[in-house]
Design a protein around this motif. Structure first.
Motif, PDB file in Angstrom:
ATOM      1  N   GLU A  44       0.816  -1.222   0.000  1.00 40.08           N
ATOM      2  CA  GLU A  44       0.000   0.000   0.000  1.00 40.08           C
ATOM      3  C   GLU A  44       0.851   1.274   0.000  1.00 40.08           C
ATOM      4  OE1 GLU A  44      -3.640   2.103   2.547  1.00 40.08           O
ATOM      5  OE2 GLU A  44      -2.667   0.284   3.306  1.00 40.08           O
ATOM      6  N   LYS A  55      -6.019   4.553  -4.948  1.00 40.47           N
ATOM      7  CA  LYS A  55      -6.237   4.439  -3.507  1.00 40.47           C
ATOM      8  C   LYS A  55      -7.721   4.429  -3.153  1.00 40.47           C
ATOM      9  CE  LYS A  55      -1.859   6.283  -1.789  1.00 40.47           C
ATOM     10  NZ  LYS A  55      -1.186   7.288  -0.932  1.00 40.47           N
ATOM     11  N   ASP A  86      -3.066   9.037  -7.311  1.00 39.21           N
ATOM     12  CA  ASP A  86      -3.640   8.181  -6.257  1.00 39.21           C
ATOM     13  C   ASP A  86      -5.108   7.831  -6.473  1.00 39.21           C
ATOM     14  OD1 ASP A  86      -1.173   8.229  -5.069  1.00 39.21           O
ATOM     15  OD2 ASP A  86      -1.682   9.842  -3.675  1.00 39.21           O
TER      16      ASP A  86
END
Length: 299
Positions: A44, A112, A109
């Motif tokens: 991650e 994410k 991102d």
């Protein structure tokens, strides 16, 4: 034999195999490899690509023997495939699909947001389904009854009437929960989970409905003595129309999980993804357990 996959790895691998095109040479395709690495919780904190070569591109190079030519384009393809597969679930979970598929140039991102949805929302559903598939769905082990079917002697249930199919729970009605599993489960320990559209929590053991998980008699009536609900004369009540699912795990010895330790005044424990992983790992070590499943429609 190789090492046994963790439940997280199993989850990722099954998605990769079902969504992405299969390679003909036995190796993962770029899409499969990127998905498995990018959406692995162990990675991650890694960037897709950086100057230090501590990134997803470097890991892909190790796996495939070559690096992807355009990592952002590859990421976009993988996210589009995930959205195509899980669009209904994502919309139900209020994930903003449009902003993910149509990200502005240079916006970082995006993955994410999909990652958070995958592990916070879809993974608990996957674990629940895995447990459900292992469960006995034929035994009539759980009922909700009003006080007219409960005799004055606590725990003694009058003969039941045939249940209609599918099982129905009237909404906004105070009801007792009756567990009526096999007699050889007496003196074992019960874990009872309830899952609805919006909630997923542990009913037993819990301070709210049943602090003690040991099955002392069958049938077993909840709320049990010593619970918050019993002290304030509160029963089970369902105010929201929809499906309520119940899954019971019966095990000889109590599991050593911190969130199973009921403290005075505590209500039901929420079943977070991490807690479900801990539960699964304990069950995998134990092996000596049975599970039961039943769903009801609240109308």
């Amino acid at each position: 034999m190789g090492e046994q996959q963790s439940i997280q790895q199993q989850f990722i691998s099954e998605i990769a195999d079902s969504i992405f095109e299969q390679s003909v040479n036995g190796k993962d395709t770029e899409e499969q490899c990127f998905f498995k690495l990018r959406f692995d919780p162990e990675n991650e904190q890694l960037d897709n690509q950086n100057k230090n070569n501590n990134d997803i591109v470097s890991l892909m190079n190790q796996k495939l023997g070559c690096s992807p030519s355009a990592i952002q384009r590859l990421q976009k393809k993988v996210i589009e495939a995930l959205v195509n597969q899980y669009e209904q679930e994502m919309k139900a979970d209020e994930l903003d699909i449009e902003s993910i598929l149509n990200a502005k140039r240079g916006e970082k991102d995006i993955w994410k947001r999909v990652y958070s949805w995958l592990w916070d929302k879809q993974f608990p559903r996957y674990l629940w389904e895995t447990l459900r598939k292992k469960s006995d769905k034929n035994q009539d082990w759980i009922r909700f009854v009003d006080d007219s079917l409960v005799s004055s002697e606590r725990g003694s249930i009058l003969p039941k009437k045939p249940n209609p199919e599918p099982k129905i729970i009237p909404n906004n009605q105070s009801l007792n929960l009756v567990i009526n599993i096999d007699g050889d489960c007496c003196n074992h320990h019960l874990l009872l989970f309830n899952r609805s559209l919006t909630d997923f929590h542990l009913v037993c053991p819990s301070g709210e409905f049943s602090p003690n998980s040991k099955i002392e008699q069958i049938p077993w009536l909840m709320p049990t003595q010593g619970s918050i609900a019993e002290e304030v004369d509160m029963k089970f009540q369902f105010a929201t129309v929809g499906t309520e699912e119940f899954l019971a795990i019966v095990i000889e010895q109590p599991l050593e999980l911190e969130w199973f330790n009921v403290r005075e005044g505590e209500e039901t424990a929420e079943c977070s993804p991490q807690r479900l992983v801990e539960l699964w790992e304990q069950l995998e070590k134990n092996k000596n357990w049975r599970s039961f499943y039943q769903s009801f429609e609240v109308i």
